[in-house]
Design a protein around this motif. Structure first.
Motif, mmCIF file in Angstrom:
data_model
loop_
_atom_site.group_PDB
_atom_site.id
_atom_site.type_symbol
_atom_site.label_atom_id
_atom_site.label_comp_id
_atom_site.label_asym_id
_atom_site.label_seq_id
_atom_site.Cartn_x
_atom_site.Cartn_y
_atom_site.Cartn_z
ATOM 1 N N LYS A 8 0.401 7.005 -13.869
ATOM 2 C CA LYS A 8 0.772 8.379 -14.198
ATOM 3 C C LYS A 8 1.334 9.060 -12.964
ATOM 4 O O LYS A 8 1.243 8.541 -11.846
ATOM 5 C CB LYS A 8 -0.429 9.159 -14.709
ATOM 6 N N GLU A 9 1.917 10.231 -13.174
ATOM 7 C CA GLU A 9 2.403 11.022 -12.050
ATOM 8 C C GLU A 9 1.202 11.649 -11.345
ATOM 9 O O GLU A 9 0.362 12.283 -11.964
ATOM 10 C CB GLU A 9 3.354 12.124 -12.543
ATOM 11 N N MET A 10 1.123 11.431 -10.045
ATOM 12 C CA MET A 10 0.026 11.978 -9.257
ATOM 13 C C MET A 10 0.389 11.902 -7.790
ATOM 14 O O MET A 10 1.319 11.194 -7.401
ATOM 15 C CB MET A 10 -1.271 11.187 -9.506
ATOM 16 N N LYS A 11 -0.310 12.650 -6.974
ATOM 17 C CA LYS A 11 -0.082 12.592 -5.542
ATOM 18 C C LYS A 11 -0.744 11.339 -4.972
ATOM 19 O O LYS A 11 -1.691 10.806 -5.532
ATOM 20 C CB LYS A 11 -0.654 13.842 -4.866
ATOM 21 N N GLY A 12 -0.245 10.889 -3.831
ATOM 22 C CA GLY A 12 -0.848 9.737 -3.186
ATOM 23 C C GLY A 12 -0.322 8.420 -3.715
ATOM 24 O O GLY A 12 0.795 8.335 -4.242
ATOM 25 N N VAL A 13 -1.155 7.381 -3.585
ATOM 26 C CA VAL A 13 -0.750 6.027 -3.952
ATOM 27 C C VAL A 13 -1.559 5.522 -5.133
ATOM 28 O O VAL A 13 -1.011 5.153 -6.182
ATOM 29 C CB VAL A 13 -0.933 5.068 -2.752
ATOM 30 N N SER B 293 2.865 6.700 -10.282
ATOM 31 C CA SER B 293 4.148 6.152 -10.735
ATOM 32 C C SER B 293 5.234 6.336 -9.685
ATOM 33 O O SER B 293 6.102 5.475 -9.518
ATOM 34 C CB SER B 293 4.569 6.814 -12.052
ATOM 35 N N GLY B 294 5.194 7.448 -8.965
ATOM 36 C CA GLY B 294 6.212 7.693 -7.944
ATOM 37 C C GLY B 294 6.158 6.649 -6.846
ATOM 38 O O GLY B 294 7.194 6.219 -6.328
ATOM 39 N N TRP B 295 4.946 6.243 -6.467
ATOM 40 C CA TRP B 295 4.799 5.225 -5.427
ATOM 41 C C TRP B 295 5.357 3.886 -5.904
ATOM 42 O O TRP B 295 6.027 3.174 -5.160
ATOM 43 C CB TRP B 295 3.335 5.073 -5.036
ATOM 44 N N VAL B 296 5.078 3.545 -7.146
ATOM 45 C CA VAL B 296 5.586 2.279 -7.707
ATOM 46 C C VAL B 296 7.101 2.258 -7.678
ATOM 47 O O VAL B 296 7.720 1.255 -7.301
ATOM 48 C CB VAL B 296 5.071 2.091 -9.149
ATOM 49 N N LYS B 297 7.715 3.369 -8.063
ATOM 50 C CA LYS B 297 9.177 3.421 -8.099
ATOM 51 C C LYS B 297 9.793 3.337 -6.707
ATOM 52 O O LYS B 297 10.850 2.739 -6.520
ATOM 53 C CB LYS B 297 9.628 4.707 -8.810
ATOM 54 N N SER B 298 9.136 3.903 -5.713
ATOM 55 C CA SER B 298 9.700 3.882 -4.363
ATOM 56 C C SER B 298 9.232 2.670 -3.549
ATOM 57 O O SER B 298 9.814 2.375 -2.504
ATOM 58 C CB SER B 298 9.328 5.168 -3.617
ATOM 59 N N HIS B 299 8.199 1.959 -4.022
ATOM 60 C CA HIS B 299 7.681 0.777 -3.324
ATOM 61 C C HIS B 299 7.435 -0.345 -4.345
ATOM 62 O O HIS B 299 6.287 -0.746 -4.576
ATOM 63 C CB HIS B 299 6.384 1.109 -2.585
ATOM 64 N N PRO B 300 8.492 -0.855 -4.968
ATOM 65 C CA PRO B 300 8.332 -1.821 -6.065
ATOM 66 C C PRO B 300 7.693 -3.142 -5.658
ATOM 67 O O PRO B 300 7.240 -3.893 -6.534
ATOM 68 C CB PRO B 300 9.768 -2.030 -6.554
#
Length: 242
Positions: free
Chosen positions: A94-99, A111-118
């Protein structure tokens, strides 16, 4: 009831030598050699929830495969009770802060971390270690995080090991890779299974810092000073003329 620590550690080390890199692509899931077939979590249920981040669906399947393979391996290495028929692990994206964050058997991943660190499946392994640890409440969070990164970087992703440290900034209580490196150095320098021993003490709620002195003859501060003498990053102040 704990299995024989020596047997578990020897088996886990042999398995770590075989397991492919965490970022390796798989199609039908990793093939498990005969060596660890008795440990495979056939009853382990890993659920994936990407309803909050459907774009992570493919990556989530890779993470699920990794968890299914590594759960019994980490359990063996940490000499943790392993009853796959009663174990269930949930991966939530899900969308959240951190990793990422772990609570009991739920690993929540940003989810943001996954997209920027696949390629960062290693962070899921770190969180999986926390699921297996499941220690009673303790103040030694630095050690918990250090053990998790020890397994990640000294067993699975050696290319991520830190090489040098800064005496002014780093401390063994920083946790994560710093503590992981410190533990790895102690094991090599003093020929003692300090990760196994601290893990067992944490599991039994008997851990005290003097465990390090019992196992090495030196307290934590003395060990850290020796570690820094071997690994400190040279600076203008510390460089000596040749």
């Amino acid at each position: 009831m704990f299995r024989s620590a020596n047997t578990a550690v020897a088996l886990a080390i042999a398995v770590f030598a075989w397991v492919p890199p965490l970022n390796a692509q798989t199609t039908n899931g990793p093939r498990v050699p005969e060596l660890i077939q008795p440990l495979v979590s056939r009853g382990l249920k890993v659920t994936v929830d990407t309803s909050g981040a459907p774009e992570c669906a493919d990556w989530a399947e890779r993470a699920k495969e990794m968890v299914e393979l590594w759960h019994p391996i980490v359990s063996a290495y940490l000499d943790a009770p392993l009853d796959p028929s009663e174990k269930e692990i949930h991966l939530v994206f899900k969308e959240m802060k951190g990793v990422a964050a772990t609570s009991k058997n739920v690993i929540t991943i940003a989810s943001g971390w996954v997209k920027s660190h696949p390629n960062d499946l290693g962070m899921v392994l770190h969180e999986l270690v926390h699921v297996v640890q499941d220690y009673p409440p303790t103040q030694s969070v630095w050690l918990i995080e250090g053990i998790a990164d020890y397994i990640r970087f000294w067993m699975a992703e050696p290319e991520g090991q830190p090489k040098q440290f800064n005496r002014a900034k780093d401390n063994y209580r920083n946790g994560y890779r710093t503590t992981g490196a410190f533990l790895a150095w102690i094991e090599k320098q003093y020929k003692t299974p300090i990760v196994r021993d601290t893990n067992l003490a944490l599991r039994r709620a008997t851990y005290k810092d003097n465990l390090f002195e019992e196992k090495t003859g030196k307290n934590l501060d003395a060990l850290w000073a020796e570690f820094m003498d071997r690994t400190e990053k040279p600076t203008a102040e510390t460089k000596r003329p040749t």
